[in-house]
Design a protein around this motif. Structure first.
Motif, PDB file in Angstrom:
ATOM      1  N   ALA A  57       0.830  -1.209   0.000  1.00  0.00           N
ATOM      2  CA  ALA A  57       0.000   0.000   0.000  1.00  0.00           C
ATOM      3  C   ALA A  57       0.861   1.254   0.000  1.00  0.00           C
ATOM      4  O   ALA A  57       0.537   2.247  -0.664  1.00  0.00           O
ATOM      5  CB  ALA A  57      -0.924  -0.007   1.217  1.00  0.00           C
ATOM      6  N   THR A  58       1.975   1.210   0.710  1.00  0.00           N
ATOM      7  CA  THR A  58       2.861   2.382   0.782  1.00  0.00           C
ATOM      8  C   THR A  58       3.447   2.715  -0.584  1.00  0.00           C
ATOM      9  O   THR A  58       3.409   3.866  -1.033  1.00  0.00           O
ATOM     10  CB  THR A  58       4.007   2.116   1.779  1.00  0.00           C
ATOM     11  N   PHE A  59       3.973   1.710  -1.253  1.00  0.00           N
ATOM     12  CA  PHE A  59       4.614   2.004  -2.539  1.00  0.00           C
ATOM     13  C   PHE A  59       3.589   2.298  -3.629  1.00  0.00           C
ATOM     14  O   PHE A  59       3.866   3.073  -4.552  1.00  0.00           O
ATOM     15  CB  PHE A  59       5.577   0.879  -2.927  1.00  0.00           C
ATOM     16  N   LEU A  60       2.407   1.705  -3.509  1.00  0.00           N
ATOM     17  CA  LEU A  60       1.340   2.069  -4.447  1.00  0.00           C
ATOM     18  C   LEU A  60       0.959   3.536  -4.254  1.00  0.00           C
ATOM     19  O   LEU A  60       0.859   4.301  -5.214  1.00  0.00           O
ATOM     20  CB  LEU A  60       0.126   1.166  -4.227  1.00  0.00           C
ATOM     21  N   LYS A  61       0.763   3.920  -3.003  1.00  0.00           N
ATOM     22  CA  LYS A  61       0.381   5.302  -2.715  1.00  0.00           C
ATOM     23  C   LYS A  61       1.487   6.266  -3.145  1.00  0.00           C
ATOM     24  O   LYS A  61       1.209   7.333  -3.706  1.00  0.00           O
ATOM     25  CB  LYS A  61       0.102   5.450  -1.219  1.00  0.00           C
ATOM     26  N   ALA A  62       2.733   5.868  -2.885  1.00  0.00           N
ATOM     27  CA  ALA A  62       3.853   6.736  -3.265  1.00  0.00           C
ATOM     28  C   ALA A  62       3.885   6.919  -4.785  1.00  0.00           C
ATOM     29  O   ALA A  62       4.106   8.031  -5.284  1.00  0.00           O
ATOM     30  CB  ALA A  62       5.169   6.139  -2.770  1.00  0.00           C
ATOM     31  N   TRP A  63       3.650   5.818  -5.483  1.00  0.00           N
ATOM     32  CA  TRP A  63       3.661   5.911  -6.953  1.00  0.00           C
ATOM     33  C   TRP A  63       2.503   6.773  -7.459  1.00  0.00           C
ATOM     34  O   TRP A  63       2.662   7.607  -8.341  1.00  0.00           O
ATOM     35  CB  TRP A  63       3.594   4.513  -7.551  1.00  0.00           C
TER      36      TRP A  63
END
Lengths: 176, 214
Positions: free
Chosen positions: A49-55
């Protein structure tokens, strides 16, 4: 360390830059989530979820700035969202918006910083530090465990801890 | 002995009179000592030394030309066009999905498969550099039980590529590094924690035919 060029590629949404960010920060994101949530499966979900949100938010990232604080904020938010989701499913009669975060969320910043600093040590230094702290070994036991001369263990341990103390000095001074 | 050496020793948990002697005469080190000991306790926590088992490959992309995992249960021909048309009508309200002010580049209605016949959903996609950004919305699917996850797959024939896993199917956002032109169909499965990279045989939602890009 993430280069300026890679930071600009991340801002442009380049998937290879997302991978590079994961390589650099994925373990620290996982540590934040695992320490806060206490569950490996949820922590894995928080990392995704973190890297999806960051992207998804890459256009809001300033490539002239260190991405670590920005990613930490996203990671902590992801862990909070998962914690509240689990609370909601586990106790439907409670009001999740009123939930007080447990103490495990309070020192996630220190955990994040420590993990990033550990990742900057050499593999040999990390092995000694891990044996000392995680396995609770004496220098003699580390020497046997890693099949190294005890002098080597002592010098690596001292060098590693001196570097760690230097890198973590901002935490010491902020709290002291 | 200098402050840096003493602080390293405190962080390492080492003890000795030479460190105590330095502390006795150094107010700066005395002030920092409790913080160093607190950091040392964190260093001993198991969570600090854990690593994630996954990667972001499911989120981002795959190597050009590589192949996705083989589909294990390609038995989906039983859905008739009539049923599919009824499904499209049922989920028509999802046809235009807007996220962040931008309408989706395409949407795919999903029907409940044999493991969840009453479920339905839609996938909205935005074409981005390197792949697609997805929003999956469903109804009639409960959260995954402990030890299980839902997984969304892009499919082309019997070839499947994972777009990611999730536990709560109500509203899911995913990123996948393939375009829908390559993988025109969509499948959602319920996956056990068995480490098998291929889709399980427990299909819960699927697209009914290859949609045209809107």
């Amino acid at each position: 360390m993430i280069s300026g060029r890679m930071r600009r590629r991340f801002r442009a949404g380049d998937p290879d830059a997302v991978r590079a960010f994961y390589e650099e920060f994925g373990r620290a994101v996982f540590v934040v989530a695992f320490r806060a949530l206490g569950d490996r499966g949820l922590a894995e979900e928080a990392v995704q979820a973190t890297f999806l949100k960051a992207w998804q938010s890459c256009s809001r990232y300033d490539p002239d700035r260190d991405p670590a604080p920005w990613l930490y904020a996203i990671a902590r938010r992801a862990a909070i969202d998962l914690y509240r989701r689990e609370r909601r499913h586990g106790a439907s009669e409670e009001h999740p918006e009123m939930a007080v975060l447990p103490e495990t969320f309070e020192t996630t910043w220190e955990a994040w910083e420590i993990r990033l600093c550990l990742d900057r040590l050499s593999a040999e230094e990390q092995a000694v530090v891990r044996a000392v702290h995680f396995l609770g070994m004496s220098h003699r036991e580390v020497a046997d465990f890693l099949t190294l001369p005890i002098g080597t263990v002592k010098s690596r341990s001292h060098r590693a801890h001196r570097r760690l103390a230097e890198m973590l000095a901002h935490l010491e001074e902020a709290s002291a | 002995m200098i402050c840096d050496d003493v602080r390293a020793a405190v962080l390492a948990g080492e003890t000795g009179t030479r460190y105590d002697d330095h502390m006795a005469g150094c107010p700066d080190c005395r002030i920092i000592r409790p913080e160093l000991e607190r950091l040392r306790r964190i260093l001993g926590e198991a969570a600090i030394w854990e690593d994630p088992s996954g990667s972001v490959d499911g989120l981002v992309t795959r190597a050009p030309g590589s192949r996705g995992p083989a589909l294990r249960a390609p038995h989906r021909g039983r859905w008739s066009l009539v049923a599919a048309a009824a499904l499209v009508a049922a989920v028509g309200l999802f046809a235009v999905v807007v996220v962040g002010g931008e309408p989706a580049d395409w949407t795919v209605p999903l029907a409940g498969a044999e493991s969840a016949p009453a479920a339905s959903g839609t996938v909205a996609g935005w074409n981005v550099d390197g792949g697609s950004r997805l929003v999956l919305e469903t109804s009639g699917l409960p959260p995954a039980a402990p030890g299980q996850t839902y997984e969304l797959w892009f499919m082309s024939g019997h070839e499947a590529f994972s777009a990611g896993t999730f536990a709560d199917p109500a509203s899911v956002q995913l990123m996948v590094g393939v375009s829908r032109r390559e993988y025109p169909n969509v499948l959602v499965t319920l996956e056990p924690a068995d480490g098998d990279p291929a889709p399980s045989a427990t299909w819960v939602l699927w697209s009914t035919w290859d949609e045209e890009e809107s």
